[in-house]
Design a protein around this motif. Sequence first.
Motif, PDB file in Angstrom:
ATOM      1  N   ALA A   1     -18.199 -18.185  19.410  1.00 50.98           N
ATOM      2  CA  ALA A   1     -17.152 -19.101  18.954  1.00 50.98           C
ATOM      3  C   ALA A   1     -16.294 -19.581  20.122  1.00 50.98           C
ATOM      4  O   ALA A   1     -15.976 -18.826  21.038  1.00 50.98           O
ATOM      5  CB  ALA A   1     -16.278 -18.421  17.911  1.00 50.98           C
ATOM      6  N   ARG A   2     -15.941 -20.863  20.071  1.00 49.67           N
ATOM      7  CA  ARG A   2     -15.038 -21.439  21.065  1.00 49.67           C
ATOM      8  C   ARG A   2     -14.160 -22.460  20.380  1.00 49.67           C
ATOM      9  O   ARG A   2     -14.506 -22.983  19.318  1.00 49.67           O
ATOM     10  CB  ARG A   2     -15.825 -22.078  22.208  1.00 49.67           C
ATOM     11  N   GLN A   3     -13.012 -22.710  20.989  1.00 44.19           N
ATOM     12  CA  GLN A   3     -12.110 -23.716  20.445  1.00 44.19           C
ATOM     13  C   GLN A   3     -12.459 -25.078  21.040  1.00 44.19           C
ATOM     14  O   GLN A   3     -12.893 -25.170  22.196  1.00 44.19           O
ATOM     15  CB  GLN A   3     -10.666 -23.350  20.771  1.00 44.19           C
ATOM     16  N   VAL A   4     -12.273 -26.117  20.251  1.00 43.04           N
ATOM     17  CA  VAL A   4     -12.480 -27.483  20.728  1.00 43.04           C
ATOM     18  C   VAL A   4     -11.487 -27.751  21.859  1.00 43.04           C
ATOM     19  O   VAL A   4     -10.307 -27.403  21.763  1.00 43.04           O
ATOM     20  CB  VAL A   4     -12.268 -28.486  19.565  1.00 43.04           C
ATOM     21  N   THR A   5     -11.973 -28.374  22.932  1.00 45.24           N
ATOM     22  CA  THR A   5     -11.118 -28.670  24.085  1.00 45.24           C
ATOM     23  C   THR A   5     -10.868 -30.171  24.196  1.00 45.24           C
ATOM     24  O   THR A   5     -11.566 -30.970  23.563  1.00 45.24           O
ATOM     25  CB  THR A   5     -11.789 -28.229  25.401  1.00 45.24           C
TER      26      THR A   5
ATOM     27  N   PHE B   1     -20.428 -29.831  16.275  1.00 50.88           N
ATOM     28  CA  PHE B   1     -20.120 -29.493  14.882  1.00 50.88           C
ATOM     29  C   PHE B   1     -18.850 -28.648  14.885  1.00 50.88           C
ATOM     30  O   PHE B   1     -18.723 -27.720  15.683  1.00 50.88           O
ATOM     31  CB  PHE B   1     -21.287 -28.734  14.247  1.00 50.88           C
ATOM     32  N   VAL B   2     -17.914 -28.989  14.000  1.00 49.70           N
ATOM     33  CA  VAL B   2     -16.596 -28.343  14.036  1.00 49.70           C
ATOM     34  C   VAL B   2     -16.189 -27.825  12.663  1.00 49.70           C
ATOM     35  O   VAL B   2     -16.339 -28.520  11.656  1.00 49.70           O
ATOM     36  CB  VAL B   2     -15.516 -29.341  14.536  1.00 49.70           C
ATOM     37  N   CYS B   3     -15.662 -26.586  12.651  1.00 52.84           N
ATOM     38  CA  CYS B   3     -15.017 -26.065  11.441  1.00 52.84           C
ATOM     39  C   CYS B   3     -13.769 -25.308  11.870  1.00 52.84           C
ATOM     40  O   CYS B   3     -13.350 -25.397  13.029  1.00 52.84           O
ATOM     41  CB  CYS B   3     -15.971 -25.211  10.601  1.00 52.84           C
ATOM     42  N   LEU B   4     -13.181 -24.563  10.974  1.00 51.35           N
ATOM     43  CA  LEU B   4     -11.908 -23.917  11.269  1.00 51.35           C
ATOM     44  C   LEU B   4     -12.030 -22.827  12.333  1.00 51.35           C
ATOM     45  O   LEU B   4     -11.277 -22.791  13.302  1.00 51.35           O
ATOM     46  CB  LEU B   4     -11.307 -23.345   9.981  1.00 51.35           C
ATOM     47  N   GLY B   5     -13.008 -21.928  12.160  1.00 48.51           N
ATOM     48  CA  GLY B   5     -13.081 -20.770  13.054  1.00 48.51           C
ATOM     49  C   GLY B   5     -14.331 -20.675  13.910  1.00 48.51           C
ATOM     50  O   GLY B   5     -14.442 -19.795  14.749  1.00 48.51           O
ATOM     51  N   ASN B   6     -15.311 -21.559  13.669  1.00 48.83           N
ATOM     52  CA  ASN B   6     -16.563 -21.584  14.427  1.00 48.83           C
ATOM     53  C   ASN B   6     -17.368 -20.286  14.283  1.00 48.83           C
ATOM     54  O   ASN B   6     -18.061 -19.867  15.207  1.00 48.83           O
ATOM     55  CB  ASN B   6     -16.290 -21.892  15.918  1.00 48.83           C
ATOM     56  N   ILE B   7     -17.273 -19.632  13.103  1.00 48.74           N
ATOM     57  CA  ILE B   7     -18.117 -18.454  12.882  1.00 48.74           C
ATOM     58  C   ILE B   7     -18.963 -18.576  11.613  1.00 48.74           C
ATOM     59  O   ILE B   7     -19.838 -17.746  11.385  1.00 48.74           O
ATOM     60  CB  ILE B   7     -17.301 -17.134  12.831  1.00 48.74           C
ATOM     61  N   CYS B   8     -18.715 -19.580  10.778  1.00 45.61           N
ATOM     62  CA  CYS B   8     -19.509 -19.736   9.549  1.00 45.61           C
ATOM     63  C   CYS B   8     -20.217 -21.095   9.514  1.00 45.61           C
ATOM     64  O   CYS B   8     -21.400 -21.204   9.800  1.00 45.61           O
ATOM     65  CB  CYS B   8     -18.646 -19.571   8.300  1.00 45.61           C
ATOM     66  N   ARG B   9     -19.463 -22.135   9.176  1.00 51.18           N
ATOM     67  CA  ARG B   9     -20.085 -23.434   8.912  1.00 51.18           C
ATOM     68  C   ARG B   9     -20.621 -24.131  10.152  1.00 51.18           C
ATOM     69  O   ARG B   9     -21.775 -24.559  10.176  1.00 51.18           O
ATOM     70  CB  ARG B   9     -19.088 -24.346   8.186  1.00 51.18           C
ATOM     71  N   SER B  10     -19.787 -24.268  11.194  1.00 56.54           N
ATOM     72  CA  SER B  10     -20.256 -25.048  12.347  1.00 56.54           C
ATOM     73  C   SER B  10     -21.405 -24.391  13.119  1.00 56.54           C
ATOM     74  O   SER B  10     -22.315 -25.096  13.542  1.00 56.54           O
ATOM     75  CB  SER B  10     -19.095 -25.457  13.267  1.00 56.54           C
ATOM     76  N   PRO B  11     -21.432 -23.041  13.280  1.00 55.63           N
ATOM     77  CA  PRO B  11     -22.612 -22.482  13.942  1.00 55.63           C
ATOM     78  C   PRO B  11     -23.884 -22.626  13.106  1.00 55.63           C
ATOM     79  O   PRO B  11     -24.975 -22.777  13.657  1.00 55.63           O
ATOM     80  CB  PRO B  11     -22.279 -21.001  14.170  1.00 55.63           C
TER      81      PRO B  11
ATOM     82  N   ASN C   1     -11.209 -16.941  16.568  1.00 56.18           N
ATOM     83  CA  ASN C   1     -12.417 -16.132  16.772  1.00 56.18           C
ATOM     84  C   ASN C   1     -13.076 -16.358  18.120  1.00 56.18           C
ATOM     85  O   ASN C   1     -14.251 -16.040  18.292  1.00 56.18           O
ATOM     86  CB  ASN C   1     -13.443 -16.452  15.677  1.00 56.18           C
ATOM     87  N   VAL C   2     -12.337 -16.921  19.072  1.00 56.97           N
ATOM     88  CA  VAL C   2     -12.931 -17.282  20.360  1.00 56.97           C
ATOM     89  C   VAL C   2     -13.701 -16.095  20.942  1.00 56.97           C
ATOM     90  O   VAL C   2     -13.204 -14.978  20.998  1.00 56.97           O
ATOM     91  CB  VAL C   2     -11.843 -17.788  21.341  1.00 56.97           C
ATOM     92  N   GLY C   3     -14.956 -16.352  21.328  1.00 58.41           N
ATOM     93  CA  GLY C   3     -15.788 -15.312  21.931  1.00 58.41           C
ATOM     94  C   GLY C   3     -16.593 -14.500  20.939  1.00 58.41           C
ATOM     95  O   GLY C   3     -17.454 -13.706  21.334  1.00 58.41           O
ATOM     96  N   SER C   4     -16.328 -14.672  19.644  1.00 59.72           N
ATOM     97  CA  SER C   4     -17.046 -13.885  18.624  1.00 59.72           C
ATOM     98  C   SER C   4     -18.386 -14.508  18.271  1.00 59.72           C
ATOM     99  O   SER C   4     -18.557 -15.725  18.326  1.00 59.72           O
ATOM    100  CB  SER C   4     -16.234 -13.808  17.326  1.00 59.72           C
ATOM    101  N   LEU C   5     -19.308 -13.658  17.873  1.00 64.79           N
ATOM    102  CA  LEU C   5     -20.571 -14.134  17.314  1.00 64.79           C
ATOM    103  C   LEU C   5     -20.296 -14.679  15.912  1.00 64.79           C
ATOM    104  O   LEU C   5     -19.278 -14.331  15.307  1.00 64.79           O
ATOM    105  CB  LEU C   5     -21.567 -12.985  17.224  1.00 64.79           C
TER     106      LEU C   5
END
Length: 159
Positions: free
Chosen positions: A76-80, A12-22, A52-56
Amino acid sequence: MMAAGEVKSVLFVCLGNICRSPIAEAVFRKLAIEEKVEDKWMIDSGAVSDWNVGSLPDVRALSCLRNHGIETSHKARQVTKDDFLTFDYMLCMDESNLRDLKRRSNQIKNCKAQIELLGSYDPENQLIIEDPYYGNDEDFETVYQQCLRCCKAFLEKPH
């Protein structure tokens, strides 16, 4: 249908991986557990950006999930590049995510991932899952409900 022992994967992917995708990841994992198919799925989430890489997840996202009896320890992690080669599905939240992912996938040979809007599975046809970051608790609840509908429909479809 899936062959015995075959594992499917969804990112699941969103802009920052701290709201929608988690939220989507946690919701899908809970549904998979309830349907007793969690061992058939590799489930993760990631960000288009590296902000936000590494953030909850955002505290409001965590609180929203908790209200529905769901915990997550996602960071949070970035898509690779590897994600495009290993995941069967990359389900994102809005047109901007979709554009970014498609553009990146064009540069990757043997891209395996099917890149789609998570909202394309919504029985209520809400195609876009808006970013609640600048919103309030109600906006996070809206995201949760959209993710729940979409994830249910996605899980029920034959893979």
